[in-house]
Scaffold this active site. Structure first.
Site, mmCIF file in Angstrom:
data_model
loop_
_atom_site.group_PDB
_atom_site.id
_atom_site.type_symbol
_atom_site.label_atom_id
_atom_site.label_comp_id
_atom_site.label_asym_id
_atom_site.label_seq_id
_atom_site.Cartn_x
_atom_site.Cartn_y
_atom_site.Cartn_z
ATOM 1 N N ARG A 1 -7.352 -62.515 31.073
ATOM 2 C CA ARG A 1 -6.245 -61.547 31.023
ATOM 3 C C ARG A 1 -6.263 -60.687 29.775
ATOM 4 O O ARG A 1 -5.199 -60.300 29.276
ATOM 5 C CB ARG A 1 -4.881 -62.281 31.100
ATOM 6 C CG ARG A 1 -4.619 -62.976 32.414
ATOM 7 C CD ARG A 1 -4.067 -61.977 33.419
ATOM 8 N NE ARG A 1 -3.795 -62.640 34.685
ATOM 9 C CZ ARG A 1 -2.589 -63.019 35.093
ATOM 10 N NH1 ARG A 1 -1.540 -62.780 34.343
ATOM 11 N NH2 ARG A 1 -2.442 -63.590 36.252
ATOM 12 N N ARG B 1 -0.378 -57.103 29.265
ATOM 13 C CA ARG B 1 0.899 -56.701 28.669
ATOM 14 C C ARG B 1 1.033 -56.927 27.172
ATOM 15 O O ARG B 1 1.928 -56.365 26.549
ATOM 16 C CB ARG B 1 2.048 -57.407 29.402
ATOM 17 C CG ARG B 1 2.301 -56.818 30.772
ATOM 18 C CD ARG B 1 3.198 -57.715 31.589
ATOM 19 N NE ARG B 1 2.493 -58.954 31.873
ATOM 20 C CZ ARG B 1 2.946 -59.897 32.697
ATOM 21 N NH1 ARG B 1 4.098 -59.740 33.300
ATOM 22 N NH2 ARG B 1 2.243 -60.987 32.903
ATOM 23 N N ARG C 1 1.882 -48.846 32.003
ATOM 24 C CA ARG C 1 2.711 -49.553 32.993
ATOM 25 C C ARG C 1 4.088 -48.924 33.163
ATOM 26 O O ARG C 1 4.758 -49.160 34.169
ATOM 27 C CB ARG C 1 2.861 -51.023 32.596
ATOM 28 C CG ARG C 1 1.829 -51.938 33.184
ATOM 29 C CD ARG C 1 2.001 -52.137 34.694
ATOM 30 N NE ARG C 1 2.838 -53.276 35.005
ATOM 31 C CZ ARG C 1 3.960 -53.223 35.686
ATOM 32 N NH1 ARG C 1 4.436 -52.070 36.085
ATOM 33 N NH2 ARG C 1 4.629 -54.312 35.957
ATOM 34 N N TYR D 1 -1.438 -69.142 47.825
ATOM 35 C CA TYR D 1 -0.523 -67.987 47.799
ATOM 36 C C TYR D 1 -0.140 -67.548 49.217
ATOM 37 O O TYR D 1 1.018 -67.240 49.500
ATOM 38 C CB TYR D 1 -1.163 -66.804 47.058
ATOM 39 C CG TYR D 1 -1.025 -66.908 45.560
ATOM 40 C CD1 TYR D 1 0.205 -66.702 44.946
ATOM 41 C CD2 TYR D 1 -2.108 -67.222 44.761
ATOM 42 C CE1 TYR D 1 0.355 -66.812 43.578
ATOM 43 C CE2 TYR D 1 -1.978 -67.338 43.383
ATOM 44 C CZ TYR D 1 -0.742 -67.127 42.798
ATOM 45 O OH TYR D 1 -0.600 -67.240 41.442
HETATM 46 O O1 CP3 Z 1 -8.530 -61.092 32.901
HETATM 47 C C1 CP3 Z 1 -8.329 -59.861 33.007
HETATM 48 O O2 CP3 Z 1 -7.968 -59.144 32.055
HETATM 49 C C2 CP3 Z 1 -8.591 -59.208 34.332
HETATM 50 C C3 CP3 Z 1 -7.420 -58.965 35.081
HETATM 51 C C4 CP3 Z 1 -6.737 -60.091 35.826
HETATM 52 C C5 CP3 Z 1 -5.398 -59.991 36.241
HETATM 53 N N1 CP3 Z 1 -5.112 -61.032 37.045
HETATM 54 C C6 CP3 Z 1 -4.497 -58.909 35.872
HETATM 55 C C7 CP3 Z 1 -3.049 -59.095 36.014
HETATM 56 C C8 CP3 Z 1 -7.241 -61.284 36.330
HETATM 57 C C9 CP3 Z 1 -8.605 -61.927 36.126
HETATM 58 C C10 CP3 Z 1 -6.206 -61.860 37.123
HETATM 59 C C11 CP3 Z 1 -6.387 -63.106 37.873
HETATM 60 C C12 CP3 Z 1 -5.221 -63.688 38.537
HETATM 61 N N2 CP3 Z 1 -4.197 -63.077 39.183
HETATM 62 C C13 CP3 Z 1 -5.028 -65.074 38.698
HETATM 63 C C14 CP3 Z 1 -5.983 -66.118 38.235
HETATM 64 C C15 CP3 Z 1 -5.894 -66.271 36.777
HETATM 65 C C16 CP3 Z 1 -4.764 -67.131 36.342
HETATM 66 O O3 CP3 Z 1 -3.904 -66.617 35.623
HETATM 67 O O4 CP3 Z 1 -4.787 -68.284 36.753
HETATM 68 C C17 CP3 Z 1 -3.844 -65.263 39.403
HETATM 69 C C18 CP3 Z 1 -3.220 -66.598 39.764
HETATM 70 C C19 CP3 Z 1 -3.324 -63.987 39.712
HETATM 71 C C20 CP3 Z 1 -2.121 -63.676 40.509
HETATM 72 C C21 CP3 Z 1 -1.142 -62.952 39.686
HETATM 73 N N3 CP3 Z 1 -1.284 -61.660 39.234
HETATM 74 C C22 CP3 Z 1 0.111 -63.423 39.252
HETATM 75 C C23 CP3 Z 1 0.654 -64.801 39.509
HETATM 76 C C24 CP3 Z 1 0.701 -62.383 38.521
HETATM 77 C C25 CP3 Z 1 2.082 -62.335 37.961
HETATM 78 C C26 CP3 Z 1 2.202 -63.250 36.801
HETATM 79 C C27 CP3 Z 1 2.482 -62.494 35.563
HETATM 80 O O5 CP3 Z 1 1.812 -62.805 34.564
HETATM 81 O O6 CP3 Z 1 3.358 -61.634 35.591
HETATM 82 C C28 CP3 Z 1 -0.203 -61.305 38.485
HETATM 83 C C29 CP3 Z 1 0.005 -60.005 37.823
HETATM 84 C C30 CP3 Z 1 -1.040 -59.563 36.876
HETATM 85 N N4 CP3 Z 1 -2.382 -59.676 37.062
HETATM 86 C C31 CP3 Z 1 -0.806 -58.869 35.651
HETATM 87 C C32 CP3 Z 1 -2.059 -58.563 35.122
HETATM 88 C C33 CP3 Z 1 -2.364 -57.780 33.875
HETATM 89 C C34 CP3 Z 1 0.551 -58.496 35.091
HETATM 90 C C35 CP3 Z 1 0.990 -57.276 35.825
HETATM 91 C C36 CP3 Z 1 2.026 -56.496 35.091
HETATM 92 O O7 CP3 Z 1 3.211 -56.742 35.306
HETATM 93 O O8 CP3 Z 1 1.642 -55.586 34.350
#
Ligand code: CP3
Length: 345
Positions: A27, A31, A40, A153
């Site tokens: 990640r 943010r 965003r 999911y």
């Molecule tokens: O690593 C990176 O920088 C690449 C981008 C990336 C994102 N999600 C961006 C993201 C990667 C590799 C993921 C993987 C992902 N997404 C996973 C597996 C990794 C982990 O955390 O276990 C999962 C379970 C998801 C599903 C997902 N996406 C969830 C549960 C959420 C909401 C949770 C949260 O943190 O708000 C997201 C949103 C998400 N994916 C964001 C980002 C930058 C936040 C979005 C935002 O509000 O700007």
């Protein structure tokens, strides 16, 4: 191609000696960066994922700011689900919400097998833009979810605490479970291979929530499908196989596949590696909360991890899970510096 072999990140994936331990952060685009938050304000998360220029820009933000050893394409593990016919949205403050969770066999039959180049062109284009803009600076990682984590999911309709519905389907309706996992595996093979075709130089498979299973259930209901995906991806680029709460699953995850196993902070990384055996590389495993500091605590914990893995080639430094949104930026800089400094050989 010749130059690519020299990247510390790719060398570490292959367990070759590197001048220092490479580091990237799960990640790392997100943010905690003000540049990300600024974008965003104008676009939703999914709009950013689906716009190749924006996705490329966000991918590069942490690379421009920090001395990271790899970039990871900005996207989400849920992206391939929409073209499969699974509808979801990111509800404010709640994470993903699925409107029609999968409950029975006919829901599986309805799922489409995607054609990634046609169904997800924005991701493939973002990968090509990033490779061009990186111009060889650091390698680019592609990724997908693993079949179990994506199934959870789709079945739960969002994030879950106890996975009652997911395990319920698994235990009570095996044919539907197998049909779903089979379909997801096929999609993930296509999805990852399309990313490799588009230019990613390594891939990571996130099985983020598989740690909720007993080792026996992992072996029976999940391992065959994760294995199928990793076999279907082949050996053209290194593959990182990551999960959280996976300390009891390490040997089974190795059997499922991957050149690198990713571990979270709940295990001692040196012990995890000894259990896995040194014929596989390892990634991890700083607790993301350690980044809240102070800096000497971060440095102490970096040393602990580096000491624990020893001087053996094949360690990629990372957090045990994604970086948290309120992480201080100067602590990220301090972390990367500490890893490079203490591991310098
Ligand atoms: O690593 C990176 O920088 C690449 C981008 C990336 C994102 N999600 C961006 C993201 C990667 C590799 C993921 C993987 C992902 N997404 C996973 C597996 C990794 C982990 O955390 O276990 C999962 C379970 C998801 C599903 C997902 N996406 C969830 C549960 C959420 C909401 C949770 C949260 O943190 O708000 C997201 C949103 C998400 N994916 C964001 C980002 C930058 C936040 C979005 C935002 O509000 O700007």
């Amino acid at each position: 191609m010749e130059k690519m072999e020299e990247y510390p990140f790719l060398k570490a994936c292959r367990r070759e000696r590197t001048p220092y331990t490479p580091i990237w952060l799960m990640r790392q685009a997100g943010r905690y960066m003000k540049e990300y938050r600024a974008l965003r304000k104008k676009y939703s998360f999914l709009e950013m994922c689906k716009n190749p220029e924006l996705a490329a820009k966000v991918t590069l933000q942490p690379i421009e700011k920090f001395k990271l050893d790899a970039a990871i394409i900005f996207s989400d593990i849920l992206i391939p689900l929409e073209p499969m016919g699974v509808e979801f949205e990111f509800a404010k403050g709640e994470g993903p919400v699925f409107h029609h969770p999968l409950r029975e066999r006919k829901d599986v039959e309805r799922l489409r097998l995607i054609e990634p180049e046609e169904d997800i062109p924005f991701l493939m284009k973002a990968i090509r833009i990033v490779r061009k803009e990186l111009d060889g600076k650091v390698p680019l990682i592609g990724f997908s979810g693993a079949p179990f984590t994506l199934a959870s999911y789709i079945i739960e309709g969002g994030h879950s605490k106890n996975y009652v519905l997911t395990k319920g389907l698994m235990y009570q309706d095996r044919p539907t479970w197998d049909a779903l996992m089979e379909k997801l595996s096929k999609v993930l093979i296509r999805y990852l291979n399309a990313q490799i075709q588009s230019g990613v130089q390594a891939v990571q498979i996130f099985d983020s929530w598989v740690g909720c299973l007993t080792p026996g259930d992992y072996e029976e209901y999940v391992l065959p499908y994760s294995k199928k995906v990793m076999e279907g991806v082949g050996k053209s680029v290194p593959l990182i196989h990551f999960a959280t709460s996976n300390s009891t699953l390490l040997e089974l995850m190795k059997r499922a596949g991957g050149d690198v196993i990713g571990v979270d902070w709940r295990v001692n990384i040196g012990e995890a590696w000894a259990r896995l055996g040194y014929d596989i590389a390892i990634q991890g495993n700083l607790d993301p909360v350690i980044l809240f500091g102070p800096v000497d605590l971060i440095e102490k914990n970096v040393k602990k991890i580096l000491d624990s893995v020893g001087d053996r080639p094949g360690h990629i430094f990372n957090l045990g899970h994604g970086i948290l949104p309120t992480t201080p930026l100067d602590h990220v800089t301090a972390l990367i510096e500490a890893v490079h400094r203490y591991s310098s050989r």
